[in-house]
Design an enzyme around this catalytic site. Sequence first.
Site, PDB file in Angstrom:
ATOM      1  CE1 TYR A  98       0.926   0.489   4.487  1.00 21.00           C
ATOM      2  CE2 TYR A  98       0.349  -1.835   4.255  1.00 21.00           C
ATOM      3  CZ  TYR A  98       0.942  -0.806   4.965  1.00 21.00           C
ATOM      4  OH  TYR A  98       1.548  -1.084   6.169  1.00 21.00           O
ATOM      5  CG  ASP A 126       2.546  -7.112  20.501  1.00 18.26           C
ATOM      6  OD1 ASP A 126       1.366  -7.325  20.176  1.00 18.26           O
ATOM      7  OD2 ASP A 126       3.404  -6.704  19.695  1.00 18.26           O
TER       8      ASP A 126
END
Length: 323
Positions: free
Chosen positions: A141, A221
């Site tokens: 992208y 995380d």
Amino acid sequence: MTARFWRGSISPGPARATAPLSASIIAAIFSRSCCRPRTTSRRSRSRTGARVGDFEDCDGAVRLRVHAGEGVEEIAAAGLVGADGQRSAVRGHLLPTERDAPVYSGLTAWRALVPAESAPAALRARESNLWMLTGAHVVHYPLRGGEIVNVVVIVATPRQDDQAAVLSLDGAALARALHGRRPAPMLSALIEAGAVWRHWPLFARPPLSRWSRGAVTLLGDAAHPMVPFLAQGAAQAIEDAEALGRAFLTLGASVETAFSAYEKSRIDRASRVVRASRRQGDYFHLGGLGAVGRDLAIRALGGRGMLARNDWLYRQPRGQSAT
């Protein structure tokens, strides 16, 4: 998002799932906000170059041993939020019996930034693209207003040590390594246009049955590391932070009760995202008849149908929190 299929000599048929290209916008907002000078509360203090060695949680408080350049410092705190990433030291001390050290997932990412003028003209559009190959997939992208193209190649590599010594490749070498997976010519051209591809092995840890103990909890995380195939790592950490802040708004909440409420509101959803992210990678990497069936299903669903598959993740009833 444009999903692209390629079967050797058969022309690729993109299936579009139209949605705003927000990734680069969000990244720019975060970049500016992190770099902008700001007024810091007198009650807050930032430390760099320091890490938590271990801690003791007792009597509703936490005593930390922090390792810094000047040695070890002991700090008393009302609570501890371990937001120290996938290899979280706080998680290791909080849940020592879990025996869930990060393990190689069997997948390796190769990342590069390609100048837009070097990319094939057909791949410069301001949209996200997903290419699905047997045992691999590619996402790309534009960033910086279309000046560059961010490209990530994910490849199934069963043993990490097969490539552990290779920290980077040039574009031609990576394209040759993917040749057996029969990428489309313009995808190969995009990969060859990357001057340096960085090696990024992906690690995983199993979902936990709990994140908190007393006045200690985990976030991001540290609590729920995930492979990036739903692009949810940072998003889930933001949801964690919102839920944690909301838990402290309850009148009379102690650190322990707030951490417990936060965990209860988030652990099921975050664990579901962890599992769904891994399934998404398996889905992308199908080969043979499995890939044919997947591609037919994507075409049948169309863009709206593909987006609707993840309504549970991206869309919430009005007025309801994501958690």
